[in-house]
Scaffold this motif. Sequence first.
Motif, PDB file in Angstrom:
ATOM      1  N   ASN A  38       0.862  -1.186   0.000  1.00  0.00           N
ATOM      2  CA  ASN A  38       0.000   0.000   0.000  1.00  0.00           C
ATOM      3  C   ASN A  38       0.904   1.243   0.000  1.00  0.00           C
ATOM      4  O   ASN A  38       1.323   1.729   1.048  1.00  0.00           O
ATOM      5  CB  ASN A  38      -0.913  -0.007   1.223  1.00  0.00           C
ATOM      6  CG  ASN A  38      -1.982   1.067   1.151  1.00  0.00           C
ATOM      7  OD1 ASN A  38      -1.722   2.198   0.784  1.00  0.00           O
ATOM      8  ND2 ASN A  38      -3.199   0.690   1.510  1.00  0.00           N
ATOM      9  N   GLU A  39       1.200   1.739  -1.201  1.00  0.00           N
ATOM     10  CA  GLU A  39       2.162   2.826  -1.343  1.00  0.00           C
ATOM     11  C   GLU A  39       1.667   4.139  -0.746  1.00  0.00           C
ATOM     12  O   GLU A  39       2.469   4.951  -0.273  1.00  0.00           O
ATOM     13  CB  GLU A  39       2.523   3.014  -2.822  1.00  0.00           C
ATOM     14  CG  GLU A  39       3.289   1.827  -3.396  1.00  0.00           C
ATOM     15  CD  GLU A  39       3.695   2.039  -4.839  1.00  0.00           C
ATOM     16  OE1 GLU A  39       3.470   3.149  -5.365  1.00  0.00           O
ATOM     17  OE2 GLU A  39       4.234   1.092  -5.432  1.00  0.00           O
ATOM     18  N   THR A  40       0.369   4.380  -0.766  1.00  0.00           N
ATOM     19  CA  THR A  40      -0.172   5.631  -0.235  1.00  0.00           C
ATOM     20  C   THR A  40       0.061   5.722   1.275  1.00  0.00           C
ATOM     21  O   THR A  40       0.551   6.738   1.780  1.00  0.00           O
ATOM     22  CB  THR A  40      -1.674   5.744  -0.541  1.00  0.00           C
ATOM     23  OG1 THR A  40      -1.875   5.613  -1.953  1.00  0.00           O
ATOM     24  CG2 THR A  40      -2.218   7.081  -0.075  1.00  0.00           C
ATOM     25  N   ILE A  41      -0.283   4.666   1.981  1.00  0.00           N
ATOM     26  CA  ILE A  41      -0.067   4.660   3.427  1.00  0.00           C
ATOM     27  C   ILE A  41       1.422   4.651   3.736  1.00  0.00           C
ATOM     28  O   ILE A  41       1.870   5.326   4.676  1.00  0.00           O
ATOM     29  CB  ILE A  41      -0.808   3.470   4.079  1.00  0.00           C
ATOM     30  CG1 ILE A  41      -2.324   3.706   3.998  1.00  0.00           C
ATOM     31  CG2 ILE A  41      -0.367   3.276   5.529  1.00  0.00           C
ATOM     32  CD1 ILE A  41      -3.167   2.592   4.590  1.00  0.00           C
ATOM     33  N   GLN A  42       2.214   3.936   2.938  1.00  0.00           N
ATOM     34  CA  GLN A  42       3.668   3.972   3.108  1.00  0.00           C
ATOM     35  C   GLN A  42       4.192   5.403   2.993  1.00  0.00           C
ATOM     36  O   GLN A  42       5.010   5.846   3.802  1.00  0.00           O
ATOM     37  CB  GLN A  42       4.360   3.114   2.043  1.00  0.00           C
ATOM     38  CG  GLN A  42       4.298   1.621   2.267  1.00  0.00           C
ATOM     39  CD  GLN A  42       5.021   0.879   1.151  1.00  0.00           C
ATOM     40  OE1 GLN A  42       6.181   1.142   0.886  1.00  0.00           O
ATOM     41  NE2 GLN A  42       4.322  -0.025   0.500  1.00  0.00           N
ATOM     42  N   HIS A  43       3.709   6.122   1.981  1.00  0.00           N
ATOM     43  CA  HIS A  43       4.157   7.499   1.734  1.00  0.00           C
ATOM     44  C   HIS A  43       3.813   8.398   2.914  1.00  0.00           C
ATOM     45  O   HIS A  43       4.655   9.175   3.382  1.00  0.00           O
ATOM     46  CB  HIS A  43       3.508   8.017   0.445  1.00  0.00           C
ATOM     47  CG  HIS A  43       4.134   9.266  -0.086  1.00  0.00           C
ATOM     48  ND1 HIS A  43       3.961   9.698  -1.369  1.00  0.00           N
ATOM     49  CD2 HIS A  43       4.936  10.190   0.499  1.00  0.00           C
ATOM     50  CE1 HIS A  43       4.625  10.819  -1.559  1.00  0.00           C
ATOM     51  NE2 HIS A  43       5.213  11.145  -0.435  1.00  0.00           N
ATOM     52  N   LEU A  44       2.572   8.295   3.389  1.00  0.00           N
ATOM     53  CA  LEU A  44       2.154   9.152   4.498  1.00  0.00           C
ATOM     54  C   LEU A  44       2.913   8.810   5.779  1.00  0.00           C
ATOM     55  O   LEU A  44       3.296   9.697   6.555  1.00  0.00           O
ATOM     56  CB  LEU A  44       0.644   9.030   4.717  1.00  0.00           C
ATOM     57  CG  LEU A  44       0.004  10.059   5.673  1.00  0.00           C
ATOM     58  CD1 LEU A  44       0.454  11.476   5.359  1.00  0.00           C
ATOM     59  CD2 LEU A  44      -1.500   9.957   5.624  1.00  0.00           C
ATOM     60  N   LEU A  45       3.178   7.539   5.996  1.00  0.00           N
ATOM     61  CA  LEU A  45       3.942   7.143   7.181  1.00  0.00           C
ATOM     62  C   LEU A  45       5.409   7.581   7.071  1.00  0.00           C
ATOM     63  O   LEU A  45       6.028   7.925   8.082  1.00  0.00           O
ATOM     64  CB  LEU A  45       3.857   5.631   7.392  1.00  0.00           C
ATOM     65  CG  LEU A  45       2.538   5.146   8.001  1.00  0.00           C
ATOM     66  CD1 LEU A  45       2.419   3.634   7.890  1.00  0.00           C
ATOM     67  CD2 LEU A  45       2.421   5.580   9.466  1.00  0.00           C
ATOM     68  N   ALA A 105      -6.990   0.229  10.679  1.00  0.00           N
ATOM     69  CA  ALA A 105      -5.956   0.403  11.705  1.00  0.00           C
ATOM     70  C   ALA A 105      -5.218   1.716  11.514  1.00  0.00           C
ATOM     71  O   ALA A 105      -4.947   2.450  12.486  1.00  0.00           O
ATOM     72  CB  ALA A 105      -4.971  -0.768  11.653  1.00  0.00           C
ATOM     73  N   PHE A 106      -4.915   2.055  10.266  1.00  0.00           N
ATOM     74  CA  PHE A 106      -4.188   3.300   9.994  1.00  0.00           C
ATOM     75  C   PHE A 106      -5.018   4.511  10.373  1.00  0.00           C
ATOM     76  O   PHE A 106      -4.526   5.433  11.041  1.00  0.00           O
ATOM     77  CB  PHE A 106      -3.788   3.375   8.513  1.00  0.00           C
ATOM     78  CG  PHE A 106      -3.144   4.674   8.155  1.00  0.00           C
ATOM     79  CD1 PHE A 106      -1.826   4.926   8.505  1.00  0.00           C
ATOM     80  CD2 PHE A 106      -3.860   5.662   7.494  1.00  0.00           C
ATOM     81  CE1 PHE A 106      -1.227   6.140   8.195  1.00  0.00           C
ATOM     82  CE2 PHE A 106      -3.277   6.875   7.181  1.00  0.00           C
ATOM     83  CZ  PHE A 106      -1.956   7.114   7.532  1.00  0.00           C
ATOM     84  N   ASN A 107      -6.274   4.539   9.943  1.00  0.00           N
ATOM     85  CA  ASN A 107      -7.129   5.688  10.261  1.00  0.00           C
ATOM     86  C   ASN A 107      -7.384   5.799  11.760  1.00  0.00           C
ATOM     87  O   ASN A 107      -7.434   6.909  12.309  1.00  0.00           O
ATOM     88  CB  ASN A 107      -8.449   5.613   9.494  1.00  0.00           C
ATOM     89  CG  ASN A 107      -8.290   6.051   8.050  1.00  0.00           C
ATOM     90  OD1 ASN A 107      -7.439   6.881   7.730  1.00  0.00           O
ATOM     91  ND2 ASN A 107      -9.101   5.484   7.161  1.00  0.00           N
ATOM     92  N   MET A 113      -3.507   9.481  17.259  1.00  0.00           N
ATOM     93  CA  MET A 113      -2.286  10.291  17.321  1.00  0.00           C
ATOM     94  C   MET A 113      -2.607  11.772  17.301  1.00  0.00           C
ATOM     95  O   MET A 113      -1.950  12.581  17.976  1.00  0.00           O
ATOM     96  CB  MET A 113      -1.368   9.927  16.138  1.00  0.00           C
ATOM     97  CG  MET A 113       0.025  10.503  16.255  1.00  0.00           C
ATOM     98  SD  MET A 113       0.918   9.795  17.662  1.00  0.00           S
ATOM     99  CE  MET A 113       2.331  10.881  17.717  1.00  0.00           C
ATOM    100  N   THR A 114      -3.625  12.151  16.550  1.00  0.00           N
ATOM    101  CA  THR A 114      -4.042  13.551  16.479  1.00  0.00           C
ATOM    102  C   THR A 114      -4.567  14.030  17.826  1.00  0.00           C
ATOM    103  O   THR A 114      -4.189  15.096  18.316  1.00  0.00           O
ATOM    104  CB  THR A 114      -5.115  13.733  15.385  1.00  0.00           C
ATOM    105  OG1 THR A 114      -4.562  13.331  14.122  1.00  0.00           O
ATOM    106  CG2 THR A 114      -5.581  15.165  15.312  1.00  0.00           C
ATOM    107  N   VAL A 115      -5.441  13.228  18.433  1.00  0.00           N
ATOM    108  CA  VAL A 115      -6.000  13.594  19.746  1.00  0.00           C
ATOM    109  C   VAL A 115      -4.897  13.626  20.801  1.00  0.00           C
ATOM    110  O   VAL A 115      -4.810  14.566  21.599  1.00  0.00           O
ATOM    111  CB  VAL A 115      -7.122  12.603  20.146  1.00  0.00           C
ATOM    112  CG1 VAL A 115      -7.564  12.850  21.588  1.00  0.00           C
ATOM    113  CG2 VAL A 115      -8.305  12.732  19.193  1.00  0.00           C
TER     114      VAL A 115
END
Length: 198
Positions: A38-45, A105-107, A113-115
């Motif tokens: 999953n390249e999108t989640i990889q990129h954001l991480l 899990a990511f969302n 993490m935001t809270v």
Amino acid sequence: MQDQLWFEPLVWTDYRLALLFAVLFPLILLIWAFVQKNETIQHLLTIYWRVSSLLAVTVYLMIAAVPLSFISGLMARVLIPIALWFWVDLNEEINDQSRTPLKLAFNSWRWAMTVYSALGALASLPFLQCAISQTALNTRFCRVWFDPPLLFKQYFHANTSVRFLGFLGVVGLLVYVACLSYFVLVKLSKQGRSATQQ
């Protein structure tokens, strides 16, 4: 023996939560995203790890009791949620993905993490006085924040001097500020809120 401050257990809890939310969970998610391709989640991480490196810098600054560590810690808590939600293209791609355990899990982690970061930023505001007043810095009110980083030093840098670790923290902070400045002043105007635009 000094009397324990009422918030001292909360300081230790904060460091434990940081280890969980800022290190362990995103590491597991990055490995999972890599396995799932999953390249999108990889990129954001990957963006997350770059931004959250300020937390590691803060730990090294706190080992040496550098007053600036209170400001860098606050800035890390502000910048991390921004990095997680800033990118329009990555957010759209994640939203368009089919529902999978990885996406859930990511969302979930991203919201947690935001809270956590927002509450931590608010809680750290009273301690900004530790960054600007040497008198305050020498009180137990401020120095309680140095105890967990000093324990980290005992485990991982037992034979390294506090001054050298503080030096590494300062160098890390200078590099971080230089990279952030370059991004804000140069790259942001070119790519806007698109993480994939070159």
